[in-house]
Design a protein around this motif. Structure first.
Motif, PDB file in Angstrom:
ATOM      1  N   ASP A   9       3.945  -4.932  -9.593  1.00 42.36           N
ATOM      2  CA  ASP A   9       4.676  -5.550  -8.486  1.00 42.36           C
ATOM      3  C   ASP A   9       5.542  -6.606  -8.819  1.00 42.36           C
ATOM      4  O   ASP A   9       5.358  -7.241  -9.821  1.00 42.36           O
ATOM      5  CB  ASP A   9       3.663  -5.971  -7.195  1.00 42.36           C
ATOM      6  N   LEU A 322       4.143   4.156   6.132  1.00 33.30           N
ATOM      7  CA  LEU A 322       4.064   4.108   4.975  1.00 33.30           C
ATOM      8  C   LEU A 322       5.720   4.516   4.306  1.00 33.30           C
ATOM      9  O   LEU A 322       6.219   4.390   3.296  1.00 33.30           O
ATOM     10  CB  LEU A 322       3.159   5.141   4.271  1.00 33.30           C
ATOM     11  N   GLU A 323       6.239   5.798   4.944  1.00 31.88           N
ATOM     12  CA  GLU A 323       7.301   6.337   4.503  1.00 31.88           C
ATOM     13  C   GLU A 323       8.450   5.364   4.713  1.00 31.88           C
ATOM     14  O   GLU A 323       9.532   5.331   3.776  1.00 31.88           O
ATOM     15  CB  GLU A 323       7.800   7.446   5.332  1.00 31.88           C
ATOM     16  N   GLN A 324       8.208   4.366   5.715  1.00 31.04           N
ATOM     17  CA  GLN A 324       9.395   3.567   6.078  1.00 31.04           C
ATOM     18  C   GLN A 324       9.140   2.221   5.055  1.00 31.04           C
ATOM     19  O   GLN A 324      10.023   1.345   5.430  1.00 31.04           O
ATOM     20  CB  GLN A 324       9.660   3.341   7.546  1.00 31.04           C
ATOM     21  N   LYS A 325       8.039   2.016   4.754  1.00 32.95           N
ATOM     22  CA  LYS A 325       7.724   1.064   4.070  1.00 32.95           C
ATOM     23  C   LYS A 325       7.674  -0.259   5.009  1.00 32.95           C
ATOM     24  O   LYS A 325       8.236  -1.553   4.624  1.00 32.95           O
ATOM     25  CB  LYS A 325       8.435   0.630   2.603  1.00 32.95           C
ATOM     26  N   LYS A 326       7.065  -0.261   6.127  1.00 34.18           N
ATOM     27  CA  LYS A 326       7.100  -1.283   6.935  1.00 34.18           C
ATOM     28  C   LYS A 326       6.211  -2.625   6.706  1.00 34.18           C
ATOM     29  O   LYS A 326       4.983  -2.082   6.054  1.00 34.18           O
ATOM     30  CB  LYS A 326       6.406  -0.738   8.347  1.00 34.18           C
ATOM     31  N   GLN A 344      -2.536   0.219   0.851  1.00 32.06           N
ATOM     32  CA  GLN A 344      -1.687  -0.608  -0.180  1.00 32.06           C
ATOM     33  C   GLN A 344      -2.591  -1.256  -0.948  1.00 32.06           C
ATOM     34  O   GLN A 344      -2.164  -1.693  -2.088  1.00 32.06           O
ATOM     35  CB  GLN A 344      -0.985  -1.632   0.939  1.00 32.06           C
ATOM     36  N   VAL A 387       6.497   6.039  -2.771  1.00 30.31           N
ATOM     37  CA  VAL A 387       7.089   4.713  -2.539  1.00 30.31           C
ATOM     38  C   VAL A 387       6.105   3.615  -2.974  1.00 30.31           C
ATOM     39  O   VAL A 387       6.766   2.641  -3.341  1.00 30.31           O
ATOM     40  CB  VAL A 387       6.914   4.783  -0.689  1.00 30.31           C
ATOM     41  N   TYR A 388       4.754   3.885  -3.069  1.00 31.11           N
ATOM     42  CA  TYR A 388       4.109   2.860  -3.620  1.00 31.11           C
ATOM     43  C   TYR A 388       3.414   3.204  -5.082  1.00 31.11           C
ATOM     44  O   TYR A 388       2.617   2.236  -5.538  1.00 31.11           O
ATOM     45  CB  TYR A 388       2.713   2.642  -2.600  1.00 31.11           C
TER      46      TYR A 388
END
Length: 397
Positions: A9, A322-326, A344, A387-388
């Motif tokens: 990260d 999760l898709e929008q990484k809010k 996460q 995304v993650y």
């Protein structure tokens, strides 16, 4: 799934007054050969111009790192492609490339190339590690100074950390709180103290701590882009998500036994599924009204289960988040937020999907976006992986 996880990260603060960063960080994973490539590039100057230069450099480095070409040869190609600034007589961008590959179940092989960025730091536990670096001289027309490429090959056993940062970190505080800046030794000492205080500190937390400290040394007015990336080699944190009742009632006990045997966090999503688990585990369900919002039903509590939620509606909203990484901090305190937090904080997520058809979901009045359960799980897995960069797997029952 692997018994080894590479936690990566980064954190970043733009130069004061800028809305775009001149430091660019890229991260990609190749699951076919358990390869991860991390690239940090620092463009000349700041703002849009620096971002374009750094993006060009980082993407070239990234693409070449996944090719069969030797990493030092790839770096030479990048250097020969990028021109030298006519005014300052220095390179348009600096870069660091870390090529990480799993070796067995107890260590990671790292191929590291550094050009004009501050030297990377490696820690085994809380102890700082020194290693041999091969210095490769570069001959380029128009360069003001002698240019050197650093190349290192070393293994990172479990518990190791790699810390890479731009000069916005090492020069933090220059002329203010620290006449010569924070410098490499200051960053090393601070990182050592952070790991010593919290031996299990995550890559996200450590990168944030270093960047926030550099920003404070600049008196909260960054004189350059401040970027830090951390790699942490450790055992994976696993989570089990169970959703939907089994196809036949005879498989209920098999489902519950899988939950009993799983080592890690456990989530049960769906009212019917929760009732089955509660009955066979002989653990009562209690509604948790401390986390509630008008959008989704509240969580429930059950001994031995970390999170119990409603099914389809909650899963749909979790997939979207999760898709929008809010950011978690911007979400309402409800079941979706708790679900996303667990996802996460996990490295490997295994889904057990029940295949019994729930007649309630055939109601045409239910919103179209809820979809059917297996499509939702497909969306969850894709978001977690793409995304993650999490590892996921699933089975049907």
């Amino acid at each position: 799934m692997n018994d080894l996880f590479i936690d990566v990260d980064y954190a970043q603060i733009y130069k004061d007054g800028q809305k775009i960063g001149g430091d660019v960080f890229l991260l990609s994973r190749n699951p076919e050969n358990n390869q991860i490539v991390c690239t940090l590039s620092d463009g000349l100057g700041s703002g849009v111009k620096a971002n374009v230069l750094a993006s060009l450099t980082a993407r070239m480095a990234h693409k070449l790192s996944f090719s069969p070409m030797d990493l030092t040869h790839s770096a030479r190609i990048i250097m020969n492609t990028l021109p030298v600034c006519k005014e300052r007589k220095i390179s348009y961008a600096t870069f660091t490339i870390a090529d990480l590959r799993m070796v067995g179940n107890d260590q990671v092989a790292m191929n590291l190339v550094e050009y004009d960025n501050p030297s990377a730091l490696v820690f085994q536990g809380e102890r700082s590690v020194q290693w041999d670096v091969e210095h490769i001289d570069l001959q380029r027309d128009g360069a003001f100074k002698k240019e050197v490429l650093g190349h290192s090959v070393l293994n990172l056993p479990i518990g190791s950390r790699l810390v890479i940062f731009s000069d916005g970190v090492t020069q933090a505080g220059m002329g203010k709180s620290l006449p010569l800046g924070w410098r490499l030794d200051g960053v090393r000492e601070f990182t050592h103290a952070q790991i010593e205080a919290n031996p299990d500190i995550s890559s996200h937390e450590l990168a944030q701590a270093i960047v926030c400290r550099a920003h404070s040394l600049d008196r909260l007015s960054a004189k350059d882009d401040i970027t830090c990336m951390v790699v942490y080699v450790r055992r994976p944190r696993r989570t089990l998500v169970v959703t939907g009742p089994p196809f036949t009632k005879e498989h209920d006990e098999q489902l519950v036994q899988k939950i009993r045997d799983f080592e890690g966090k456990k989530i049960v999503s769906g009212g019917t599924t929760a009732q089955i688990v509660s009955r066979l585990l002989q653990k009562p369900l209690k509604v948790d009204m401390s986390c509630w919002s008008p959008q989704v039903p509240p969580c429930s509590m059950m001994e031995g289960i970390d999170l119990v939620t409603e099914g389809m509606l909650t899963l749909s909203k979790v997939a979207t988040a999760l898709e929008q990484k809010k950011p978690v901090r911007s979400m309402a305190n409800d079941a979706v937020k708790k679900f996303v937090q667990v996802m996460q904080d996990s490295d490997q997520v295994h889904f057990i999907v029940g295949t019994k058809i729930n007649e309630a979901h055939q109601d045409p009045s239910i919103p179209v976006e809820i979809g059917i359960r297996r499509n939702l799980i497909g969306r969850l897995r894709k978001a977690l992986e793409d995304v993650y960069l999490k590892e996921t797997s699933q089975e049907y029952i």
